[in-house]
Design a protein around this motif. Structure first.
Motif, PDB file in Angstrom:
ATOM      1  N   ILE A 197       0.860  -1.187   0.000  1.00 16.89           N
ATOM      2  CA  ILE A 197       0.000   0.000   0.000  1.00 16.89           C
ATOM      3  C   ILE A 197       0.893   1.233   0.000  1.00 16.89           C
ATOM      4  O   ILE A 197       1.824   1.317   0.808  1.00 16.89           O
ATOM      5  CB  ILE A 197      -0.989   0.021   1.204  1.00 16.89           C
ATOM      6  CG1 ILE A 197      -1.893   1.258   1.147  1.00 16.89           C
ATOM      7  CG2 ILE A 197      -0.298  -0.029   2.558  1.00 16.89           C
ATOM      8  CD1 ILE A 197      -2.877   1.276   0.000  1.00 16.89           C
ATOM      9  N   ALA A 198       0.618   2.142  -0.935  1.00 17.81           N
ATOM     10  CA  ALA A 198       1.432   3.360  -1.012  1.00 17.81           C
ATOM     11  C   ALA A 198       0.860   4.429  -0.099  1.00 17.81           C
ATOM     12  O   ALA A 198      -0.342   4.668  -0.089  1.00 17.81           O
ATOM     13  CB  ALA A 198       1.478   3.864  -2.444  1.00 17.81           C
ATOM     14  N   PHE A 199       1.732   5.046   0.682  1.00 20.77           N
ATOM     15  CA  PHE A 199       1.355   6.196   1.515  1.00 20.77           C
ATOM     16  C   PHE A 199       1.467   7.465   0.660  1.00 20.77           C
ATOM     17  O   PHE A 199       0.627   8.339   0.709  1.00 20.77           O
ATOM     18  CB  PHE A 199       2.275   6.314   2.733  1.00 20.77           C
ATOM     19  CG  PHE A 199       2.360   5.046   3.547  1.00 20.77           C
ATOM     20  CD1 PHE A 199       1.198   4.381   3.933  1.00 20.77           C
ATOM     21  CD2 PHE A 199       3.581   4.503   3.930  1.00 20.77           C
ATOM     22  CE1 PHE A 199       1.263   3.225   4.695  1.00 20.77           C
ATOM     23  CE2 PHE A 199       3.654   3.349   4.690  1.00 20.77           C
ATOM     24  CZ  PHE A 199       2.493   2.699   5.064  1.00 20.77           C
ATOM     25  N   ILE A 200       2.566   7.545  -0.087  1.00 21.14           N
ATOM     26  CA  ILE A 200       2.711   8.586  -1.109  1.00 21.14           C
ATOM     27  C   ILE A 200       2.595   7.837  -2.427  1.00 21.14           C
ATOM     28  O   ILE A 200       3.340   6.898  -2.686  1.00 21.14           O
ATOM     29  CB  ILE A 200       4.082   9.308  -1.015  1.00 21.14           C
ATOM     30  CG1 ILE A 200       4.268   9.976   0.354  1.00 21.14           C
ATOM     31  CG2 ILE A 200       4.240  10.325  -2.151  1.00 21.14           C
ATOM     32  CD1 ILE A 200       3.361  11.146   0.664  1.00 21.14           C
ATOM     33  N   LYS A 201       1.643   8.257  -3.244  1.00 22.65           N
ATOM     34  CA  LYS A 201       1.235   7.444  -4.401  1.00 22.65           C
ATOM     35  C   LYS A 201       2.063   7.695  -5.659  1.00 22.65           C
ATOM     36  O   LYS A 201       2.582   8.792  -5.872  1.00 22.65           O
ATOM     37  CB  LYS A 201      -0.221   7.757  -4.747  1.00 22.65           C
ATOM     38  CG  LYS A 201      -1.194   7.698  -3.592  1.00 22.65           C
ATOM     39  CD  LYS A 201      -1.480   6.279  -3.182  1.00 22.65           C
ATOM     40  CE  LYS A 201      -2.618   6.194  -2.183  1.00 22.65           C
ATOM     41  NZ  LYS A 201      -2.797   4.840  -1.670  1.00 22.65           N
ATOM     42  N   TYR A 202       2.072   6.677  -6.471  1.00 23.65           N
ATOM     43  CA  TYR A 202       2.632   6.743  -7.831  1.00 23.65           C
ATOM     44  C   TYR A 202       1.446   6.896  -8.774  1.00 23.65           C
ATOM     45  O   TYR A 202       0.564   6.038  -8.813  1.00 23.65           O
ATOM     46  CB  TYR A 202       3.402   5.444  -8.082  1.00 23.65           C
ATOM     47  CG  TYR A 202       3.386   4.865  -9.481  1.00 23.65           C
ATOM     48  CD1 TYR A 202       3.820   5.613 -10.575  1.00 23.65           C
ATOM     49  CD2 TYR A 202       2.960   3.549  -9.695  1.00 23.65           C
ATOM     50  CE1 TYR A 202       3.826   5.048 -11.850  1.00 23.65           C
ATOM     51  CE2 TYR A 202       2.972   2.984 -10.959  1.00 23.65           C
ATOM     52  CZ  TYR A 202       3.398   3.736 -12.037  1.00 23.65           C
ATOM     53  OH  TYR A 202       3.401   3.177 -13.274  1.00 23.65           O
ATOM     54  N   ASN A 236      -5.593  13.868  -2.769  1.00 25.81           N
ATOM     55  CA  ASN A 236      -4.905  14.624  -3.812  1.00 25.81           C
ATOM     56  C   ASN A 236      -4.857  13.790  -5.112  1.00 25.81           C
ATOM     57  O   ASN A 236      -5.212  14.267  -6.186  1.00 25.81           O
ATOM     58  CB  ASN A 236      -3.501  14.952  -3.282  1.00 25.81           C
ATOM     59  CG  ASN A 236      -2.627  15.709  -4.243  1.00 25.81           C
ATOM     60  OD1 ASN A 236      -2.562  15.382  -5.420  1.00 25.81           O
ATOM     61  ND2 ASN A 236      -1.925  16.724  -3.738  1.00 25.81           N
ATOM     62  N   MET A 237      -4.455  12.516  -4.988  1.00 29.27           N
ATOM     63  CA  MET A 237      -4.395  11.661  -6.191  1.00 29.27           C
ATOM     64  C   MET A 237      -5.784  11.456  -6.778  1.00 29.27           C
ATOM     65  O   MET A 237      -5.968  11.520  -7.997  1.00 29.27           O
ATOM     66  CB  MET A 237      -3.759  10.313  -5.855  1.00 29.27           C
ATOM     67  CG  MET A 237      -3.702   9.392  -7.073  1.00 29.27           C
ATOM     68  SD  MET A 237      -3.047   7.746  -6.692  1.00 29.27           S
ATOM     69  CE  MET A 237      -4.394   7.008  -5.784  1.00 29.27           C
ATOM     70  N   HIS A 238      -6.783  11.208  -5.915  1.00 27.98           N
ATOM     71  CA  HIS A 238      -8.130  10.977  -6.445  1.00 27.98           C
ATOM     72  C   HIS A 238      -8.727  12.245  -7.054  1.00 27.98           C
ATOM     73  O   HIS A 238      -9.515  12.162  -7.989  1.00 27.98           O
ATOM     74  CB  HIS A 238      -9.031  10.354  -5.367  1.00 27.98           C
ATOM     75  CG  HIS A 238      -8.785   8.884  -5.237  1.00 27.98           C
ATOM     76  ND1 HIS A 238      -9.441   7.946  -6.010  1.00 27.98           N
ATOM     77  CD2 HIS A 238      -7.898   8.191  -4.486  1.00 27.98           C
ATOM     78  CE1 HIS A 238      -8.987   6.744  -5.715  1.00 27.98           C
ATOM     79  NE2 HIS A 238      -8.043   6.864  -4.790  1.00 27.98           N
ATOM     80  N   SER A 246      -8.110   0.217 -15.840  1.00 26.36           N
ATOM     81  CA  SER A 246      -6.916  -0.274 -15.135  1.00 26.36           C
ATOM     82  C   SER A 246      -6.019   0.908 -14.768  1.00 26.36           C
ATOM     83  O   SER A 246      -6.137   1.996 -15.360  1.00 26.36           O
ATOM     84  CB  SER A 246      -6.146  -1.228 -16.052  1.00 26.36           C
ATOM     85  OG  SER A 246      -5.591  -0.492 -17.117  1.00 26.36           O
ATOM     86  N   SER A 247      -5.110   0.672 -13.815  1.00 23.17           N
ATOM     87  CA  SER A 247      -4.166   1.743 -13.438  1.00 23.17           C
ATOM     88  C   SER A 247      -3.341   2.168 -14.647  1.00 23.17           C
ATOM     89  O   SER A 247      -3.108   3.354 -14.864  1.00 23.17           O
ATOM     90  CB  SER A 247      -3.204   1.263 -12.360  1.00 23.17           C
ATOM     91  OG  SER A 247      -3.878   0.784 -11.262  1.00 23.17           O
ATOM     92  N   THR A 248      -2.904   1.186 -15.443  1.00 29.52           N
ATOM     93  CA  THR A 248      -2.054   1.504 -16.596  1.00 29.52           C
ATOM     94  C   THR A 248      -2.774   2.486 -17.521  1.00 29.52           C
ATOM     95  O   THR A 248      -2.208   3.499 -17.939  1.00 29.52           O
ATOM     96  CB  THR A 248      -1.708   0.206 -17.373  1.00 29.52           C
ATOM     97  OG1 THR A 248      -1.053  -0.670 -16.468  1.00 29.52           O
ATOM     98  CG2 THR A 248      -0.809   0.473 -18.557  1.00 29.52           C
ATOM     99  N   GLY A 278       7.197  -4.688 -15.461  1.00 29.39           N
ATOM    100  CA  GLY A 278       5.913  -5.404 -15.559  1.00 29.39           C
ATOM    101  C   GLY A 278       4.769  -4.555 -15.036  1.00 29.39           C
ATOM    102  O   GLY A 278       3.708  -4.437 -15.653  1.00 29.39           O
ATOM    103  N   SER A 279       4.985  -3.933 -13.895  1.00 28.02           N
ATOM    104  CA  SER A 279       3.995  -3.033 -13.293  1.00 28.02           C
ATOM    105  C   SER A 279       4.760  -2.134 -12.333  1.00 28.02           C
ATOM    106  O   SER A 279       5.551  -2.623 -11.525  1.00 28.02           O
ATOM    107  CB  SER A 279       2.958  -3.854 -12.518  1.00 28.02           C
ATOM    108  OG  SER A 279       2.104  -2.997 -11.798  1.00 28.02           O
ATOM    109  N   GLY A 280       4.552  -0.829 -12.440  1.00 30.19           N
ATOM    110  CA  GLY A 280       5.333   0.112 -11.644  1.00 30.19           C
ATOM    111  C   GLY A 280       5.373  -0.249 -10.172  1.00 30.19           C
ATOM    112  O   GLY A 280       6.437  -0.436  -9.576  1.00 30.19           O
ATOM    113  N   SER A 281       4.185  -0.380  -9.584  1.00 33.23           N
ATOM    114  CA  SER A 281       4.120  -0.589  -8.134  1.00 33.23           C
ATOM    115  C   SER A 281       4.738  -1.933  -7.716  1.00 33.23           C
ATOM    116  O   SER A 281       5.053  -2.126  -6.544  1.00 33.23           O
ATOM    117  CB  SER A 281       2.681  -0.499  -7.642  1.00 33.23           C
ATOM    118  OG  SER A 281       1.869  -1.403  -8.364  1.00 33.23           O
TER     119      SER A 281
END
Ligand code: PMV
Length: 330
Positions: free
Chosen positions: A15-20, A242-244, A192-194, A140-143
């Motif tokens: 889980i990201a606290f500061i998001k990508y 902020n991200m949302h 998707s996130s991508t 493959g996937s950033g996160s």
């Protein structure tokens, strides 16, 4: 190192606290900003990869779930990078299982590509360190690059394949912090996130986010160092909102929340006023991650269990990153 040809691995989601959110380089998945996360003890992917002469084509099976041809292609493209690095010409059989539903925003791509990278690298006989594994998983996937190292992790954005990777800030034992996932629907996300990340520049708040995120990274590192839960939690909530805000104001708009997501957000705020100190964060999906310290874990869990619209809760503590296992899925 000789080629084992068959290997298995287990990787946590994180889980990201500061998001990508957003990339500088689409193909190499170099992010616009660095991010900070924690590996989750109870949401993981287990993967087995085998190379053999008698396999006529690469195959991928995700147990208990359906996969699209696009998803399969993404898996095969990823193992091809590793095959060419190891000079392997053989076809692979890949079997994976998640202990949670995919595409609901619980970061199945993070645990999935981290586990796939480790198992493929082992089967191919490549001897890579954690930094190299993290660089590879990122493709493959950033996160996924953040699920390789242990515990609390920072993904340094960088600007090239070599300097964009994640490393451990603190071991899992550093802080008894819990991430309680409240599943409010098993509905799959529509974008998707991508795909979603490609829209970031259409948001009028995109530049503002990039400005604030760098300051937030510094602040979060500081609160993490001091184990200052109050300021840490407030910042995690602000960062998720902020991200949302950027997602919602992108075009076409990305609105991942459902009415139940919002209901829970409001309840968490109310609980906080009544001395239950807990903070939320949300990824690309409707489910809510709730951050809480050990002292309040039971109180929070029992409150969540009383809510009819919460289908399931998953209690996570910090854990180690990807590891190999002798347990093969076939
Ligand atoms: O790695 P991806 O493409 O699944 O993107 C992950 C994006 C978020 O989960 C929303 C944020 C993050 O940093 O994990």
């Amino acid at each position: 190192m000789g080629k084992k040809l068959k290997a298995s691995s287990i990787s946590p989601a994180n889980i990201a606290f500061i998001k990508y959110w957003g990339k500088k380089d689409k193909k190499l998945r170099i992010p616009l900003n660095s991010s900070i996360s924690m590996n989750l003890s109870h949401v993981y992917t287990h993967t087995t990869v085998e190379f053999a002469k008698n396999f006529k084509e690469d195959t991928f099976k995700l147990l208990n779930e359906k996969t699209s041809s696009m998803e399969e292609k993404r898996v095969f493209d990823h193992i091809n990078i590793i095959k060419s690095k190891a000079l392997i010409n053989l076809k692979a059989k890949i079997v994976s299982v998640n202990n949670f539903p995919k595409s609901t925003g619980l970061s199945s791509s993070a645990s999935g590509f981290s586990a796939l990278t480790m198992a493929t690298v082992e089967a191919a006989g490549l001897n890579l360190n954690k930094k190299e594994l993290s660089q590879l998983a990122r493709l493959g996937s950033g996160s996924a690059c953040r699920s390789i190292p242990d515990g609390f992790v920072k993904w340094q954005a960088g600007d090239s394949h070599k300097n964009s990777y994640a490393y451990s800030l603190f071991s899992p034992k550093y802080w008894k912090l819990y991430d309680v996932i409240a599943i409010v629907s098993k509905q799959k996300k529509l974008t998707s996130s991508t795909k979603g990340q490609e829209l970031i520049k259409t948001s009028p708040f995109f530049k503002k986010r990039l400005k604030s995120v760098n300051n937030n990274l510094k602040l979060l590192s500081h609160y993490l160092k001091k184990k200052d839960f109050t300021n840490f939690g407030i910042l995690c909530e602000q960062e998720a909102l902020n991200m949302h805000a950027v997602m919602i104001t992108s075009w076409p708009s990305l609105l991942y929340w459902t009415p139940n997501t919002l209901k829970l957000i409001k309840l968490i705020k109310k609980w906080r006023q009544n001395n239950l100190e807990a903070y939320f964060t949300i990824n690309t999906g409707q489910d809510v991650h709730i951050l809480v310290e050990e002292a309040n874990l039971e109180k929070l869990s029992s409150k969540l269990k009383q809510l009819k619209f919460v289908k399931k809760i998953i209690i996570n503590k910090p854990t180690i990153g990807v590891r190999t296992t002798e347990k093969h899925l076939f």
